[in-house]
Design a protein around this motif. Structure first.
Motif, mmCIF file in Angstrom:
data_model
loop_
_atom_site.group_PDB
_atom_site.id
_atom_site.type_symbol
_atom_site.label_atom_id
_atom_site.label_comp_id
_atom_site.label_asym_id
_atom_site.label_seq_id
_atom_site.Cartn_x
_atom_site.Cartn_y
_atom_site.Cartn_z
ATOM 1 N N SER A 55 -33.920 15.820 -40.926
ATOM 2 C CA SER A 55 -32.887 16.565 -40.399
ATOM 3 C C SER A 55 -32.545 16.359 -39.020
ATOM 4 O O SER A 55 -31.539 16.988 -38.651
ATOM 5 C CB SER A 55 -33.355 18.131 -40.650
ATOM 6 N N ASN A 56 -33.316 15.759 -38.235
ATOM 7 C CA ASN A 56 -33.195 15.485 -36.904
ATOM 8 C C ASN A 56 -32.607 14.038 -36.852
ATOM 9 O O ASN A 56 -32.624 13.415 -35.530
ATOM 10 C CB ASN A 56 -34.425 15.685 -36.072
ATOM 11 N N GLY A 57 -32.062 13.308 -37.872
ATOM 12 C CA GLY A 57 -31.343 12.132 -38.032
ATOM 13 C C GLY A 57 -32.086 10.835 -38.094
ATOM 14 O O GLY A 57 -31.618 9.794 -38.195
ATOM 15 N N ILE A 58 -33.411 11.077 -38.567
ATOM 16 C CA ILE A 58 -34.032 9.911 -39.154
ATOM 17 C C ILE A 58 -33.716 9.552 -40.458
ATOM 18 O O ILE A 58 -33.976 10.256 -41.496
ATOM 19 C CB ILE A 58 -35.662 9.965 -38.792
ATOM 20 N N GLU A 59 -33.310 8.545 -40.679
ATOM 21 C CA GLU A 59 -33.098 7.939 -42.342
ATOM 22 C C GLU A 59 -34.373 7.961 -43.114
ATOM 23 O O GLU A 59 -35.348 7.335 -42.647
ATOM 24 C CB GLU A 59 -31.942 6.910 -42.292
ATOM 25 N N VAL A 60 -34.264 8.379 -44.179
ATOM 26 C CA VAL A 60 -35.741 8.049 -45.089
ATOM 27 C C VAL A 60 -35.948 7.018 -45.398
ATOM 28 O O VAL A 60 -36.901 6.563 -45.406
ATOM 29 C CB VAL A 60 -35.281 9.239 -46.465
ATOM 30 N N LYS A 61 -34.914 5.781 -45.515
ATOM 31 C CA LYS A 61 -35.162 4.577 -45.682
ATOM 32 C C LYS A 61 -35.946 3.739 -44.408
ATOM 33 O O LYS A 61 -36.516 2.687 -44.675
ATOM 34 C CB LYS A 61 -33.899 3.789 -46.123
ATOM 35 N N ASN A 62 -35.804 4.433 -43.411
ATOM 36 C CA ASN A 62 -36.488 3.720 -42.235
ATOM 37 C C ASN A 62 -37.714 4.591 -41.720
ATOM 38 O O ASN A 62 -38.263 4.387 -40.646
ATOM 39 C CB ASN A 62 -35.514 4.023 -40.745
ATOM 40 N N LEU A 63 -38.147 5.487 -42.584
ATOM 41 C CA LEU A 63 -39.308 6.366 -42.419
ATOM 42 C C LEU A 63 -40.388 5.551 -43.385
ATOM 43 O O LEU A 63 -40.216 5.509 -44.577
ATOM 44 C CB LEU A 63 -39.148 7.630 -42.516
ATOM 45 N N THR A 64 -41.517 5.237 -42.802
ATOM 46 C CA THR A 64 -42.852 4.897 -43.363
ATOM 47 C C THR A 64 -43.875 5.643 -43.278
ATOM 48 O O THR A 64 -44.130 5.911 -41.859
ATOM 49 C CB THR A 64 -43.067 3.306 -43.022
ATOM 50 N N VAL A 65 -44.601 6.233 -44.346
ATOM 51 C CA VAL A 65 -45.515 7.109 -44.047
ATOM 52 C C VAL A 65 -46.825 6.463 -44.423
ATOM 53 O O VAL A 65 -47.075 5.723 -45.612
ATOM 54 C CB VAL A 65 -45.281 8.499 -44.763
ATOM 55 N N LEU A 66 -47.899 6.750 -43.931
ATOM 56 C CA LEU A 66 -49.224 6.367 -44.197
ATOM 57 C C LEU A 66 -50.380 7.564 -44.048
ATOM 58 O O LEU A 66 -50.118 8.345 -42.811
ATOM 59 C CB LEU A 66 -49.918 5.081 -43.188
ATOM 60 N N ALA A 67 -50.896 7.964 -45.053
ATOM 61 C CA ALA A 67 -51.992 9.109 -45.045
ATOM 62 C C ALA A 67 -53.209 8.855 -45.041
ATOM 63 O O ALA A 67 -53.737 7.763 -45.567
ATOM 64 C CB ALA A 67 -51.494 10.189 -46.159
ATOM 65 N N PHE A 68 -54.032 9.642 -44.143
ATOM 66 C CA PHE A 68 -55.639 9.294 -44.314
ATOM 67 C C PHE A 68 -55.983 10.760 -44.653
ATOM 68 O O PHE A 68 -55.474 11.819 -44.433
ATOM 69 C CB PHE A 68 -55.848 9.387 -42.829
#
Length: 172
Positions: A55-68
């Motif tokens: 919602s603040n302008g970061i595109e989903v395709k440019n976001l990478t998530v790593l969970a610990f």
């Protein structure tokens, strides 16, 4: 039990000996790609945090998530890249492919979303090739370029403060 303690102690000691200082050169280019490192041991609002970023302008395709998470259950269904304590070697290196891929990628912004210093999280943050690293003040101050003082549960406050300062720094 003793071997797990000794393994964690050994990895922590090696990480502590390594230079934790962040590279002080910061790129002037605007933020496009974002890496998000989350400690899911206590924070379970991962989807809401991602929605705030989008919602603040970061595109989903440019976001990478790593969970610990300290440990995952055998029958737990996980549909995103993750790692745990068992993926850290005695020498303080990460042994899981997803975490290694996350570390190797050049991000414009790395958000280290954890407020408790844990060796596996510190290793990934330190070894990340991100140009600009953001995290919490309660974690080692040598890891990040920019730190925000809030609580993990208040993800909307964290994101609001982050984007306020990113605009001031002309990163977005």
């Amino acid at each position: 039990m003793f071997l797990k303690f000794f393994k964690n102690f050994s990895a922590k000691r090696i990480v502590k000996k390594s230079s934790l200082n962040v590279n002080s050169t910061i790129s002037d280019k605007p933020i496009e790609t974002v890496g998000l490192l989350i400690d899911e041991t206590f924070f379970t609002e991962k989807d809401k945090l991602i929605q705030q970023l989008v919602s603040n302008g970061i595109e989903v395709k440019n976001l990478t998530v790593l969970a610990f998470k300290n440990s995952y259950k055998k029958k737990e269904i996980i549909d995103y890249p993750h790692y745990s304590k068992k993926d850290v070697s005695w020498l303080g290196t990460i042994e899981k492919k997803e975490a290694l891929d996350f570390i190797a990628k050049d991000y414009d912004l790395l958000i280290s979303y954890y407020d408790v210093k844990k060796t596996p999280l510190v290793i990934v943050t330190h070894q990340s090739k991100a140009n600009f690293k953001v995290g919490f003040t309660s974690v080692d101050k040598r890891l990040n370029h920019f730190m925000i003082e809030t609580q993990v549960e208040k993800y909307s406050v964290f994101i609001d403060e982050l984007f306020k300062y990113l605009r001031i720094l002309k990163k977005i």
